[in-house]
Design a protein around this motif. Structure first.
Motif, PDB file in Angstrom:
ATOM      1  N   PRO A 228       0.813  -3.177 -13.952  1.00  0.00           N
ATOM      2  CA  PRO A 228      -0.312  -3.349 -13.022  1.00  0.00           C
ATOM      3  C   PRO A 228       0.138  -3.942 -11.684  1.00  0.00           C
ATOM      4  O   PRO A 228       0.932  -4.888 -11.654  1.00  0.00           O
ATOM      5  CB  PRO A 228      -1.222  -4.344 -13.746  1.00  0.00           C
ATOM      6  N   HIS A 229      -0.390  -3.384 -10.620  1.00  0.00           N
ATOM      7  CA  HIS A 229      -0.030  -3.860  -9.273  1.00  0.00           C
ATOM      8  C   HIS A 229      -1.045  -3.327  -8.274  1.00  0.00           C
ATOM      9  O   HIS A 229      -1.801  -2.400  -8.577  1.00  0.00           O
ATOM     10  CB  HIS A 229       1.366  -3.356  -8.866  1.00  0.00           C
ATOM     11  N   THR A 230      -1.037  -3.900  -7.069  1.00  0.00           N
ATOM     12  CA  THR A 230      -1.713  -3.253  -5.946  1.00  0.00           C
ATOM     13  C   THR A 230      -0.607  -2.757  -5.024  1.00  0.00           C
ATOM     14  O   THR A 230       0.483  -3.339  -4.988  1.00  0.00           O
ATOM     15  CB  THR A 230      -2.614  -4.231  -5.166  1.00  0.00           C
ATOM     16  N   ASP A 231      -0.882  -1.693  -4.288  1.00  0.00           N
ATOM     17  CA  ASP A 231       0.099  -1.208  -3.327  1.00  0.00           C
ATOM     18  C   ASP A 231       0.025  -2.112  -2.092  1.00  0.00           C
ATOM     19  O   ASP A 231      -0.998  -2.738  -1.823  1.00  0.00           O
ATOM     20  CB  ASP A 231      -0.188   0.253  -2.956  1.00  0.00           C
ATOM     21  N   THR A 232       1.119  -2.126  -1.336  1.00  0.00           N
ATOM     22  CA  THR A 232       1.208  -3.083  -0.235  1.00  0.00           C
ATOM     23  C   THR A 232       0.652  -2.556   1.084  1.00  0.00           C
ATOM     24  O   THR A 232       0.069  -3.299   1.865  1.00  0.00           O
ATOM     25  CB  THR A 232       2.691  -3.477  -0.036  1.00  0.00           C
ATOM     26  N   VAL A 267      -6.478   8.744  -3.325  1.00  0.00           N
ATOM     27  CA  VAL A 267      -6.260   7.797  -2.219  1.00  0.00           C
ATOM     28  C   VAL A 267      -6.496   6.377  -2.758  1.00  0.00           C
ATOM     29  O   VAL A 267      -7.559   6.087  -3.305  1.00  0.00           O
ATOM     30  CB  VAL A 267      -7.219   8.076  -1.039  1.00  0.00           C
ATOM     31  N   ASN A 268      -5.482   5.518  -2.608  1.00  0.00           N
ATOM     32  CA  ASN A 268      -5.564   4.105  -3.029  1.00  0.00           C
ATOM     33  C   ASN A 268      -5.575   3.224  -1.811  1.00  0.00           C
ATOM     34  O   ASN A 268      -4.752   3.419  -0.929  1.00  0.00           O
ATOM     35  CB  ASN A 268      -4.216   3.654  -3.637  1.00  0.00           C
ATOM     36  N   LEU A 269      -6.398   2.207  -1.785  1.00  0.00           N
ATOM     37  CA  LEU A 269      -6.275   1.227  -0.705  1.00  0.00           C
ATOM     38  C   LEU A 269      -5.287   0.139  -1.115  1.00  0.00           C
ATOM     39  O   LEU A 269      -5.274  -0.295  -2.268  1.00  0.00           O
ATOM     40  CB  LEU A 269      -7.628   0.593  -0.386  1.00  0.00           C
ATOM     41  N   TYR A 285      -6.274  -2.439  -8.116  1.00  0.00           N
ATOM     42  CA  TYR A 285      -5.261  -2.850  -9.099  1.00  0.00           C
ATOM     43  C   TYR A 285      -5.098  -1.674 -10.067  1.00  0.00           C
ATOM     44  O   TYR A 285      -6.091  -1.203 -10.645  1.00  0.00           O
ATOM     45  CB  TYR A 285      -5.822  -4.082  -9.806  1.00  0.00           C
ATOM     46  N   HIS A 286      -3.904  -1.185 -10.218  1.00  0.00           N
ATOM     47  CA  HIS A 286      -3.709   0.007 -11.050  1.00  0.00           C
ATOM     48  C   HIS A 286      -2.408  -0.044 -11.826  1.00  0.00           C
ATOM     49  O   HIS A 286      -1.537  -0.870 -11.543  1.00  0.00           O
ATOM     50  CB  HIS A 286      -3.790   1.276 -10.181  1.00  0.00           C
ATOM     51  N   ARG A 287      -2.276   0.846 -12.809  1.00  0.00           N
ATOM     52  CA  ARG A 287      -1.082   0.900 -13.657  1.00  0.00           C
ATOM     53  C   ARG A 287      -0.935   2.320 -14.191  1.00  0.00           C
ATOM     54  O   ARG A 287      -1.849   3.151 -14.036  1.00  0.00           O
ATOM     55  CB  ARG A 287      -1.218  -0.087 -14.819  1.00  0.00           C
TER      56      ARG A 287
HETATM   57 FE   FE2 Z   1       0.829   1.984  -6.936  1.00  0.00          FE
END
Ligand code: FE2
Ligand SMILES: C=C1C[C@]23C[C@@]1(O)CC[C@H]2[C@@]12CCC[C@@](C)(C(=O)O1)[C@H]2[C@@H]3C(=O)O
Ligand code: AKG
Length: 347
Positions: A228-232, A267-269, A285-287
């Motif tokens: 799990p993480h958020t993109d920067t 599309v991810n923020l 937050y995704h994985r």
């Molecule tokens: Fe990601």
């Protein structure tokens, strides 16, 4: 030649043995190093999956696109887009070249291993050092031209790979910019503000392309594809092949699968959009979870301002919740503190 985004990573030094992915072909059982505990059943299956709400699929040509994008950014931090103008043939080519790269023998892929202070090339995910266990994943990062690493992989046949990656990055950059303008409009940014923002940080944008591979896994219930993480960056545009695995976390609901839709892009923020929008929009937050039947390939394009640009909540939004940071400073904070990074710059 690499773009300057790679310079934001030169302060970190990761020993080469911590960059090398597993040789997935050589194992028939999940090695101890890749067993994540506790392995809870519902990490992978939500029995009422069909009843879960999901982020919207938005036609970029829709007359009410600004409202649709704004609502999705506020509610989900993620949406899928169709009618995006990226030729499907180009997407297929990128996927085919990613597959061709990851299907090389392990010793060949290691010729393009990311260097200890580098940002590009073959290796584990950058977030790996934050976790005790290893992920069922291998990646290849490109910033600008891929030629140096492509030559190491295919000394006599690297040009086609580079051309396809260049074309794809150009296309991604233009649709990322388009989506960003729609998102800014949804935040109430008018043309004059937009000009100011464009000249201060968006005119020269920065991008990175990440090819991801998640081979089929002997014991997917105990493995993690991507933790799990958020993109920067501001936003990520992701192509997923027709294999499931991506999930997002929503407070009060849990993990929600994002099924691949042929022809659509996800599309991810990311964190920088969270800051810029003063948390009106949020970084999702995704994985990724692996499976035991098919090989998942994805291609992510990470879009953000140049590393010297200052990112702060938009002036027109009341009560700033974050202090201003340069992109480089924020990447440095994230490299040290991962999930805590947004709260560390909170005011
Ligand atoms: Fe990601
Ligand atoms: C621009 C970038 C975003 C990214 C780090 C990178 O330099 C290139 C790889 C990207 C990626 C892909 C997998 C997940 C992620 C968190 C990681 O470890 O590497 C993202 C990075 C990010 O958004 O911070
Ligand atoms: O492969 C995926 O589905 C997600 C990849 C991802 O989260 C990333 O590259 O940041």
């Amino acid at each position: 030649m690499e773009t300057s985004l790679s310079q934001a990573y030169t302060d970190t030094h990761i020993p080469p043995h911590q960059i090398i992915p597993l040789d997935f072909e050589s194992v028939r059982e999940l090695p101890e190093s890749h067993i994540w505990t506790p392995a809870v059943e519902d990490r992978h299956h939500n029995e009422r999956e069909e009843l879960l709400p999901v982020p919207p699929v938005i036609d970029l040509g829709a007359p009410d696109v600004t409202e649709l994008v704004g609502n999705a950014c506020r509610r989900w931090g993620m949406f899928q887009v169709t009618n995006h103008g990226v030729p499907l043939g180009l997407v297929d080519d990128v996927e085919a070249h990613a597959r061709r790269l990851f299907e090389l023998p392990a010793d060949r892929k290691l010729k393009a291993l990311r260097s200890p202070s580098g940002a590009t090339g073959y290796g584990v995910a950058r977030i790996s050092p934050f976790f005790d266990k290893l992920m069922w994943h291998e990646g290849f990062t490109i910033m600008g031209s891929a030629v140096d690493h492509a030559k190491q992989l295919w000394p006599h046949r690297y040009e086609e790979f580079c051309d396809v990656m260049d074309n794809y990055q150009k296309k991604m950059k233009s649709i990322a910019y388009k989506i960003l303008l729609i998102a800014l409009k949804a935040l109430g940014v008018d043309e004059e503000d937009e000009e100011k923002i464009s000249s201060s940080m968006l005119y020269e944008s920065n991008g990175a392309l990440q090819l991801n591979s998640y081979p089929s896994c002997p014991n997917p219930r105990q493995a993690v594809g991507l933790a799990p993480h958020t993109d920067t960056q501001l936003l990520t545009i992701l192509h997923q092949n027709n294999t499931n695995g991506l999930q997002i976390f929503q407070q009060g609901i849990g993990w929600i699968p994002i099924p691949p839709i042929p022809g659509a892009l996800v599309v991810n923020l990311g964190d920088l959009m969270h800051i810029l929008s003063n948390a009106c929009f949020h970084a999702v937050y995704h994985r990724v979870v692996p499976n035991d039947t098919s090989h998942r390939f994805t291609v992510g394009y990470f879009y953000g301002p140049p590393i010297e640009a200052v990112v702060a909540p938009l002036a027109k939004l009341p009560s700033p919740r974050f202090r201003a940071v340069t992109v480089k400073e924020y990447i440095g904070i994230k490299n040290k503190h991962l999930e805590k990074s947004l709260s560390l710059i909170g005011i």
